[in-house]
Design a protein around this motif. Structure first.
Motif, short mmCIF file in Angstrom:
data_model
loop_
_atom_site.label_atom_id
_atom_site.label_comp_id
_atom_site.label_asym_id
_atom_site.label_seq_id
_atom_site.Cartn_x
_atom_site.Cartn_y
_atom_site.Cartn_z
N VAL A 25 0.84 -1.20 0.00
CA VAL A 25 0.00 0.00 0.00
C VAL A 25 0.88 1.25 0.00
N PHE A 26 1.96 1.24 0.75
CA PHE A 26 2.87 2.38 0.82
C PHE A 26 3.51 2.67 -0.54
N VAL A 27 3.81 1.62 -1.31
CA VAL A 27 4.42 1.81 -2.62
C VAL A 27 3.39 2.25 -3.65
N PHE A 28 2.23 1.61 -3.67
CA PHE A 28 1.24 1.90 -4.71
C PHE A 28 0.50 3.23 -4.51
N THR A 29 0.40 3.70 -3.28
CA THR A 29 -0.30 4.97 -3.05
C THR A 29 0.39 6.14 -3.75
N PRO A 30 1.70 6.35 -3.59
CA PRO A 30 2.33 7.46 -4.33
C PRO A 30 2.31 7.25 -5.85
N LEU A 31 2.44 5.98 -6.29
CA LEU A 31 2.37 5.72 -7.72
C LEU A 31 1.01 6.11 -8.30
N LEU A 32 -0.04 5.67 -7.65
CA LEU A 32 -1.38 5.98 -8.14
C LEU A 32 -1.69 7.47 -8.02
N LEU A 33 -1.25 8.09 -6.96
CA LEU A 33 -1.46 9.53 -6.80
C LEU A 33 -0.70 10.30 -7.89
#
Length: 92
Positions: A25-33
């Motif tokens: 979740v920590f990795v994908f949150t900035p990517l998606l944002l």
């Protein structure tokens, strides 16, 4: 004894389940944002991306005119000459 097993099980759950899930979740949150910000600011305005995403409707194509160029005129003249030759040969 039972409390020790429960503590070991909860520690294993934290190590093997919760930490990997939080890491993902920590990795994908900035990517998606970042993707969302790039999409709303820049990518929506790029014509190639609009075509790929289906955001731009396709323009209806106009039918091409029959007498549109030199090559078409050449072949049309050739066909007319061939017809005239056939008529002149067949007539007495």
């Amino acid at each position: 004894m039972a409390s020790r097993c429960l503590a070991a099980a909860s520690e294993a759950a934290v190590v093997f389940l919760i930490r990997p899930i939080l890491a993902i979740v920590f990795v994908f949150t900035p990517l998606l944002l970042g993707w969302y910000v790039a999409w709303t600011t820049v990518l929506v305005h790029v014509p190639l991306v609009q075509e790929i995403a289906g955001l731009r409707p396709k323009k209806p194509s106009k039918p091409k005119p029959a007498n549109r160029g030199r090559v078409a005129k050449f072949y049309r003249n050739q066909a007319e000459a061939a017809q005239r030759n056939c008529k002149s040969e067949g007539a007495p």
